[in-house]
Scaffold this active site. Structure first.
Site, PDB file in Angstrom:
ATOM      1  N   HIS A 255      -2.955  -1.296  -5.258  1.00 29.23           N
ATOM      2  CA  HIS A 255      -2.798  -0.414  -4.268  1.00 29.23           C
ATOM      3  C   HIS A 255      -1.875   0.795  -4.556  1.00 29.23           C
ATOM      4  O   HIS A 255      -0.876   0.793  -3.758  1.00 29.23           O
ATOM      5  CB  HIS A 255      -2.633  -0.812  -2.822  1.00 29.23           C
ATOM      6  CG  HIS A 255      -3.182  -0.028  -1.672  1.00 29.23           C
ATOM      7  ND1 HIS A 255      -4.305  -0.369  -0.890  1.00 29.23           N
ATOM      8  CD2 HIS A 255      -2.868   1.370  -1.319  1.00 29.23           C
ATOM      9  CE1 HIS A 255      -4.662   0.688  -0.042  1.00 29.23           C
ATOM     10  NE2 HIS A 255      -3.762   1.699  -0.496  1.00 29.23           N
TER      11      HIS A 255
ATOM     12  N   ASP B  21       0.680  -1.270  -0.087  1.00 34.40           N
ATOM     13  CA  ASP B  21       0.036   0.045  -0.094  1.00 34.40           C
ATOM     14  C   ASP B  21       0.785   1.329   0.012  1.00 34.40           C
ATOM     15  O   ASP B  21       0.744   2.150   0.705  1.00 34.40           O
ATOM     16  CB  ASP B  21      -1.035  -0.086   1.280  1.00 34.40           C
ATOM     17  CG  ASP B  21      -1.742  -1.347   1.555  1.00 34.40           C
ATOM     18  OD1 ASP B  21      -1.851  -1.958   0.369  1.00 34.40           O
ATOM     19  OD2 ASP B  21      -1.683  -1.720   2.698  1.00 34.40           O
TER      20      ASP B  21
ATOM     21  N   GLU C 221     -11.305  -0.791  -3.890  1.00 33.20           N
ATOM     22  CA  GLU C 221     -10.521  -0.205  -2.767  1.00 33.20           C
ATOM     23  C   GLU C 221      -9.167   0.639  -3.211  1.00 33.20           C
ATOM     24  O   GLU C 221      -9.129   0.599  -4.554  1.00 33.20           O
ATOM     25  CB  GLU C 221     -10.005  -1.120  -1.743  1.00 33.20           C
ATOM     26  CG  GLU C 221      -9.130  -2.213  -2.344  1.00 33.20           C
ATOM     27  CD  GLU C 221      -8.540  -3.296  -1.364  1.00 33.20           C
ATOM     28  OE1 GLU C 221      -9.495  -3.527  -0.190  1.00 33.20           O
ATOM     29  OE2 GLU C 221      -7.556  -3.985  -1.386  1.00 33.20           O
TER      30      GLU C 221
ATOM     31  N   ASN D 225     -17.413  -6.429  -0.308  1.00 32.71           N
ATOM     32  CA  ASN D 225     -16.466  -5.895   0.859  1.00 32.71           C
ATOM     33  C   ASN D 225     -16.536  -4.589   0.703  1.00 32.71           C
ATOM     34  O   ASN D 225     -16.604  -3.916   1.779  1.00 32.71           O
ATOM     35  CB  ASN D 225     -15.286  -6.308   0.521  1.00 32.71           C
ATOM     36  CG  ASN D 225     -14.896  -7.867   0.717  1.00 32.71           C
ATOM     37  OD1 ASN D 225     -15.518  -8.523   0.176  1.00 32.71           O
ATOM     38  ND2 ASN D 225     -14.387  -8.340   1.810  1.00 32.71           N
TER      39      ASN D 225
ATOM     40  N   ARG E 141       4.636  -8.455  -0.649  1.00 35.10           N
ATOM     41  CA  ARG E 141       4.285  -7.325  -1.649  1.00 35.10           C
ATOM     42  C   ARG E 141       5.239  -6.363  -1.224  1.00 35.10           C
ATOM     43  O   ARG E 141       5.133  -5.342  -0.391  1.00 35.10           O
ATOM     44  CB  ARG E 141       2.730  -6.773  -1.001  1.00 35.10           C
ATOM     45  CG  ARG E 141       1.587  -7.859  -1.142  1.00 35.10           C
ATOM     46  CD  ARG E 141       0.340  -7.509  -1.083  1.00 35.10           C
ATOM     47  NE  ARG E 141       0.239  -7.137   0.502  1.00 35.10           N
ATOM     48  CZ  ARG E 141      -1.089  -6.604   1.103  1.00 35.10           C
ATOM     49  NH1 ARG E 141      -2.043  -6.217   0.365  1.00 35.10           N
ATOM     50  NH2 ARG E 141      -0.927  -6.383   2.379  1.00 35.10           N
TER      51      ARG E 141
END
Length: 315
Positions: A257, A14, A193, A156, A290
């Protein structure tokens, strides 16, 4: 051509890079999900070796005591703000985490050494799972853009936009700009998201991430005319296909992200995370692989962004 190492920073999901003045600031989720730390450097490449300074740690108990996710660092009217999501428990309820969104403020000149003050929860129209907030200035107003679970919509999270009364309070109506509806948004989980905003030419663009956080994770795109009423969902267009997705040939899985930054000479840069493997034990959210990666964005003659293909790992 500019070339950065890939990955730029390992085990940072992120990722968010802020280019402020002559400095670059970096903040991201850490694998332990227990703190907020900022790096600063004079170039994007130097962020890789910059020391991470912890500016806030989660308390042992309370609403911000678990799973500190997806922080962003912004400067608004001379003050620094960190937006982040946190939960009061790691337990799931109805197969959902219990995150809400929170804000920290620093009035000092340096965000690494200044005093950070908790401004509390940023409340929205629903008391439900929400996360991945970003903010931007446009049309003389400050805007808040985030992902949230709606009580009456399956899945979600959807994307919502609202004007801000101040950096920790919303103003007026919040509108939904996008929800998971295409196959590529609904693999594993129904997810929209991680929104990020970039301006180019006569348009405002929102990228976002979709599907589960494994190799199905990918980026979608919304856009509107920059002079349009951005609170009217009818003024937004949505890509029918993902605009940045897994490259098996380059062994880059689940890119997403993202955020945006610029080079010193003003070229637009995509900041994102991706794994270089698919073999994950347990929940992908607890897999630390990640890594933060960056690449230049190309702009087509039609004024639309071309994010290309995630490049392979290279030193």
């Amino acid at each position: 051509m500019l070339q950065w190492p890939n990955p730029l920073i390992e085990q940072r999901a992120d990722p968010f890079i802020l280019h402020e003045g002559s400095e670059y600031y970096f903040i991201a989720s850490v694998p332990e999900y227990d703190r907020l730390e900022i790096r600063r450097a004079s170039s994007i490449a130097e962020l890789a070796q910059a020391e991470g300074v912890v500016v806030w740690r989660k308390p042992d108990t309370g609403p911000m005591s678990e799973l500190i996710w997806a922080p962003e660092l912004h400067r608004i009217e001379g003050k620094w703000y960190i937006y982040y999501a946190a939960a009061h428990t790691k337990a799931l309820r109805d197969n959902m985490f219990q995150h809400r969104m929170y804000v920290l403020e620093c009035a000092d000149s340096c965000p690494l050494t200044g005093n950070w003050v908790e401004k509390g929860q940023l409340t929205t129209q629903f008391d439900t799972f929400c996360l991945d907030a970003t903010t931007f200035s446009h049309q003389g107003k400050q805007w808040y853009l985030w992902a949230q679970k709606a009580p009456d919509i399956p899945g979600n999270s959807n994307l919502y936009l609202s004007e801000m009364a101040n950096p920790w309070t919303l103003k007026g109506e919040a509108v939904m700009l996008s929800k998971p509806e295409f196959d590529w948004e609904c693999r594993g989980f129904l997810v929209n998201e991680g929104p990020a905003v970039i301006f180019h030419g006569e348009r405002i663009f929102i990228t976002y991430s979709a599907s589960a956080t494994d190799e199905n994770y990918c980026m979608g795109l919304l856009w509107a005319n920059k002079d349009a009423n951005i609170l009217d969902p009818k003024n937004w267009h949505k890509s029918l296909q993902p605009v940045f997705t897994t490259s098996e040939a380059n062994r880059q899985f689940g890119p997403g992200h993202n955020s945006f930054t610029t080079t010193p000479d003003g070229q637009d840069v995509l900041v994102y995370h991706a794994r270089n493997y698919t073999e994950i034990e347990g929940d992908p959210l607890y897999d630390p692989g990640r890594h933060t990666r960056v690449k230049l964005i190309e702009w087509g003659p039609d004024g639309m962004p071309d994010f290309g293909i995630p490049p392979a790992d290279h030193p």
